[in-house]
Design a protein around this motif. Structure first.
Motif, short mmCIF file in Angstrom:
data_model
loop_
_atom_site.label_atom_id
_atom_site.label_comp_id
_atom_site.label_asym_id
_atom_site.label_seq_id
_atom_site.Cartn_x
_atom_site.Cartn_y
_atom_site.Cartn_z
N THR A 1 2.35 4.95 -8.29
CA THR A 1 1.97 4.31 -7.02
C THR A 1 1.24 3.00 -7.25
O THR A 1 1.01 2.25 -6.30
CB THR A 1 1.05 5.23 -6.19
N ALA A 2 0.87 2.73 -8.48
CA ALA A 2 0.07 1.54 -8.79
C ALA A 2 0.77 0.65 -9.80
O ALA A 2 1.66 1.10 -10.54
CB ALA A 2 -1.30 1.95 -9.32
N VAL A 3 0.40 -0.61 -9.83
CA VAL A 3 0.87 -1.56 -10.84
C VAL A 3 -0.35 -2.20 -11.49
O VAL A 3 -1.41 -2.32 -10.86
CB VAL A 3 1.77 -2.65 -10.22
N ASN B 1 -3.36 -0.09 -6.45
CA ASN B 1 -2.60 1.00 -5.85
C ASN B 1 -1.84 0.48 -4.63
O ASN B 1 -2.43 0.01 -3.67
CB ASN B 1 -3.54 2.13 -5.43
N LEU B 2 -0.52 0.58 -4.69
CA LEU B 2 0.32 0.07 -3.61
C LEU B 2 0.71 1.15 -2.61
O LEU B 2 1.23 0.83 -1.53
CB LEU B 2 1.60 -0.55 -4.19
N GLY B 3 0.49 2.41 -2.96
CA GLY B 3 0.91 3.48 -2.07
C GLY B 3 2.42 3.44 -1.88
O GLY B 3 3.18 3.21 -2.82
N LEU B 4 2.86 3.62 -0.64
CA LEU B 4 4.29 3.59 -0.34
C LEU B 4 4.90 2.20 -0.54
O LEU B 4 6.12 2.07 -0.68
CB LEU B 4 4.54 4.04 1.10
N TRP B 5 4.06 1.17 -0.54
CA TRP B 5 4.57 -0.19 -0.77
C TRP B 5 5.12 -0.35 -2.18
O TRP B 5 5.79 -1.34 -2.48
CB TRP B 5 3.47 -1.22 -0.52
N PHE B 6 4.82 0.64 -3.05
CA PHE B 6 5.38 0.59 -4.41
C PHE B 6 6.90 0.59 -4.36
O PHE B 6 7.55 -0.08 -5.17
CB PHE B 6 4.88 1.79 -5.22
N ILE B 7 7.47 1.33 -3.42
CA ILE B 7 8.92 1.48 -3.34
C ILE B 7 9.62 0.14 -3.04
O ILE B 7 10.51 -0.27 -3.80
CB ILE B 7 9.31 2.56 -2.31
N PRO B 8 9.25 -0.58 -1.96
CA PRO B 8 9.91 -1.88 -1.73
C PRO B 8 9.60 -2.90 -2.83
O PRO B 8 10.45 -3.74 -3.16
CB PRO B 8 9.36 -2.34 -0.38
N PHE B 9 8.39 -2.83 -3.40
CA PHE B 9 8.05 -3.74 -4.50
C PHE B 9 8.96 -3.49 -5.70
O PHE B 9 9.45 -4.43 -6.34
CB PHE B 9 6.58 -3.57 -4.90
N PHE B 10 9.19 -2.23 -6.00
CA PHE B 10 10.07 -1.85 -7.11
C PHE B 10 11.48 -2.37 -6.86
O PHE B 10 12.10 -2.99 -7.74
CB PHE B 10 10.08 -0.33 -7.27
N ILE B 11 12.00 -2.12 -5.67
CA ILE B 11 13.37 -2.53 -5.34
C ILE B 11 13.52 -4.05 -5.44
O ILE B 11 14.48 -4.55 -6.02
CB ILE B 11 13.76 -2.04 -3.93
#
Length: 345
Positions: A160-162, A171-181
């Motif tokens: 969840t974090a970078v 910690n990005l929380g759910l924002w990790f998913i769009p950041f990853f994509i």
């Protein structure tokens, strides 16, 4: 443990290089026999590029299959003979791991298959305007591959974090998913833009993967480091035949798949922001391409003679080999800087 892991890594990179070198005649025979030659755009929209590269028309593409194909064979071989058949001599060379290498393998294969389809349609002059898959459709397909990876990272591995150098974890929380994509898609297309001169993308990828292999080793992720070592061995063999004058090109089946893999490895080593220095040449190439588009839209003229950057340098009169080797040097220096930042940041 570290000593035995290092022996394993160097053994695997050597095996991968020798194996890929040995099967190259089969790959080239397949490419030439099926007339999978590169189509050089000559529709009047890029006259300078068409003039500089017209001699390359017909050179086989899809050579990137040599790299990931070698990985699949070697990975499957050692998994079979070690874990299934329990042959003692191969014990310790297996590097399949659900935690460290399953996701990179799936991402590489998924993206490479999409790239292979695009390459096939392009050389057959099918698809959108006879040039393969429509860009927006490709974007959707790669987003699906990246989305599956993001889901795996978030829900299976608990990411969840970078980590941001000198700032710590965020910690990005759910924002990790769009950041990853977004990161995976951006990296893959940046690598694809770099694949325009003999040996360029292959050499820069080799340097970047070597840097991340070092980080994986330092973190104790020995299976991931071994996985990267096999990729590096395959890239070395690929470069043997891809340096000027290239016997075959990487194609989207190589550049897109390896670009996706590079981003996934960056996340697995929790050093995604080090993609900026370690993949600096990719950033330059993608940045110059986007800047050219913006300049033409905003000012109705070109900023570069041709884009991305390597074509601009060619248009200035630099020999192709000089452009390639100088960008290799920049990639090496910036990768060293990236590793230094990892230690102090």
């Amino acid at each position: 443990m570290a000593y035995s892991a290092l022996t394993k890594i160097f053994t695997l990179i050597s095996i991968a290089f020798i194996f890929a070198l040995a099967i190259t005649p089969l790959v080239t025979t397949f490419l030439y026999k099926n007339k999978l030659g590169k189509q050089i755009r000559n529709d009047g929209t890029t006259p300078l590029f068409s003039k500089m590269h017209k001699a390359k028309a017909g050179t086989p593409t899809m050579g990137g299959m040599l790299v990931w194909g070698s990985l699949l064979v070697i990975m499957g071989f050692f998994w079979l003979f070690d874990r299934v058949l329990h042959v003692g001599i191969f014990q310790g060379l297996d590097f399949y791991s659900r935690k460290e290498t399953l996701l990179p393998l799936g991402a590489l294969v998924g993206a490479s298959v999409v790239g292979a389809v695009d390459d096939w349609l392009d050389v057959r002059q099918r698809g959108h305007k006879g040039r393969g898959l429509r860009f927006r459709f490709k974007l959707i397909l790669y987003a699906i591959v990246a989305g599956i990876g993001a889901w795996w990272f978030y829900f299976k591995l608990g990411f969840t974090a970078v980590h941001i150098p000198f700032a710590g974890g965020v910690n990005l929380g759910l924002w990790f998913i769009p950041f990853f994509i977004l990161t995976v898609i951006s990296t893959s297309f940046a690598v694809n833009e770099t694949d325009g001169l003999d040996g360029l993308a292959g050499g820069v990828l080799l340097i970047a993967f070597f840097a991340y292999g070092l980080l994986a080793f330092l973190q104790g992720k020995y299976d991931l480091a071994s996985f990267i070592a096999v990729i590096c061995g395959g890239l070395l063999a690929f470069l043997w035949f891809n340096v000027h004058p290239a016997r075959f090109f990487m194609g989207d089946t190589g550049s897109m798949g390896l670009g996706v893999l590079l981003a996934v490895v960056a996340f697995l080593t929790n050093s995604v922001f080090l993609l900026i220095p370690i993949g600096f040449v990719f950033v330059l190439e993608a940045g110059s391409f986007l800047l050219q588009i913006f300049w033409r839209k905003a000012f109705k003229k070109k900023l570069f003679l041709s884009s991305p950057l390597h074509h601009h340098l060619e248009a200035l009169g630099w020999p192709e080999t000089k452009v390639t080797m100088r960008l290799w040097i920049i990639a090496a220096v910036m990768s060293i800087l990236g590793v230094i930042i990892y230690f102090i940041g």
